[in-house]
Design an enzyme around this catalytic site. Structure first.
Site, PDB file in Angstrom:
ATOM      1  N   HIS A   6      89.896  -9.244   1.966  1.00  0.00           N
ATOM      2  CA  HIS A   6      90.063  -9.276   0.410  1.00  0.00           C
ATOM      3  C   HIS A   6      91.219  -8.679  -0.559  1.00  0.00           C
ATOM      4  O   HIS A   6      91.505  -7.491   0.257  1.00  0.00           O
ATOM      5  CB  HIS A   6      88.479  -9.053  -0.344  1.00  0.00           C
ATOM      6  N   GLU A   7      91.443  -9.990  -0.988  1.00  0.00           N
ATOM      7  CA  GLU A   7      92.965  -9.347  -2.309  1.00  0.00           C
ATOM      8  C   GLU A   7      93.811  -8.613  -2.023  1.00  0.00           C
ATOM      9  O   GLU A   7      94.455  -8.519  -2.139  1.00  0.00           O
ATOM     10  CB  GLU A   7      92.265  -8.607  -3.252  1.00  0.00           C
TER      11      GLU A   7
END
Ligand SMILES: CC(C)(COP(=O)(O)OP(=O)(O)OC[C@H]1O[C@@H](n2cnc3c(N)ncnc32)[C@H](O)[C@@H]1OP(=O)(O)O)[C@@H](O)C(=O)NCCC(=O)NCCS
Length: 213
Positions: free
Chosen positions: A139-140
């Site tokens: 994620h991210e």
């Protein structure tokens, strides 16, 4: 993300042949290869021939192009050389077995995501990025232009990898770290600290080795 037109693969090395294979898996026709080694003219792989050198690309401008060369700096040099003659259409290729949800992952032009890679949520991948088979991107994560991930790289959440960085086979990166532009992490490394711009780190834990700027 599947090119509608025929594809020209730039680079007749191992990655170029793997990209031919990826294109076949996508049902994309490969028109041929371009390579700056004049000795390769006419060489063939799976019925696709080396048609000329990179500066010949204009003769095939109805096609889409992908620069299939692992070294980020050479990849950028070739892109810049092509731009001297016009604006080519670059394909973006994602293997059918890669797990990439385009509502969660943006992928720039000329980028390549190979078989078995998983990208999860809120991920930003720039242009002309090469992600080799079986990588894991959490994620991210932000991956800027011309980055190369070798096979089996594992990137934890919130990692930022600046342009032209290269991550060696089987390396792991702790969450929240920054890898500077043009940096390199050697194969099999466990990264626990940021890597500044243009520095080579490797080992477990990965340590500074030398400046490669
Ligand atoms: C890090 C790297 C760039 C160093 O290359 P290099 O500067 O040519 O270094 P050398 O091969 O001369 O090795 C120098 C020393 O470092 C060691 N070494 C090299 N890479 C290492 C690594 N990733 N981890 C631990 N030690 C490493 C070598 O064993 C050698 O040790 P010695 O001096 O005790 O003999 C290279 O080894 C590497 O990891 N490249 C990435 C490979 C890869 O992922 N390819 C993917 C293709 S798709």
């Amino acid at each position: 993300m599947v090119p509608a037109k025929s594809l020209i693969v730039i680079g007749f090395g191992g990655l170029g042949k793997e990209v031919h294979w990826l294109a076949a898996r996508l049902g994309v026709h490969v028109r041929g290869f371009l390579d700056d080694n004049p000795n390769l003219l006419g060489a063939e792989f799976c019925n696709a021939t080396v048609l000329g050198t990179v500066s010949d690309w204009k003769a095939y401008s109805e096609c889409e192009f992908i620069i299939a060369i692992g070294n980020p700096r050479i990849r950028m040099r070739i892109r810049d050389k092509m731009l001297q003659y016009g604006v080519p259409n670059f394909a973006t290729l994602v293997d059918p077995s890669a797990v990439v949800d385009f509502t969660q992952v943006s992928v720039g032009e000329g980028s390549l995501i190979c078989a078995g890679t998983t990208c999860t949520v809120e991920i930003n991948i720039g242009a002309h990025v090469v992600i080799n088979p079986s990588c894991s991107v959490a994620h991210e994560v932000v991956i800027r232009d011309f980055v190369t991930l070798a096979p089996k790289v594992a990137i934890s959440g919130n990692v930022h990898i600046d342009s032209l960085a290269e991550i060696g086979t089987g390396s792991c990166i702790r969450q929240g770290l920054d890898l500077g532009a043009g940096s390199m992490l050697g194969m099999g490394s466990v990264l626990t600290k940021n890597i500044p711009e243009s520095e080579l780190f490797f080992g477990n834990p990965a340590r500074y080795i030398k400046n490669i700027g």
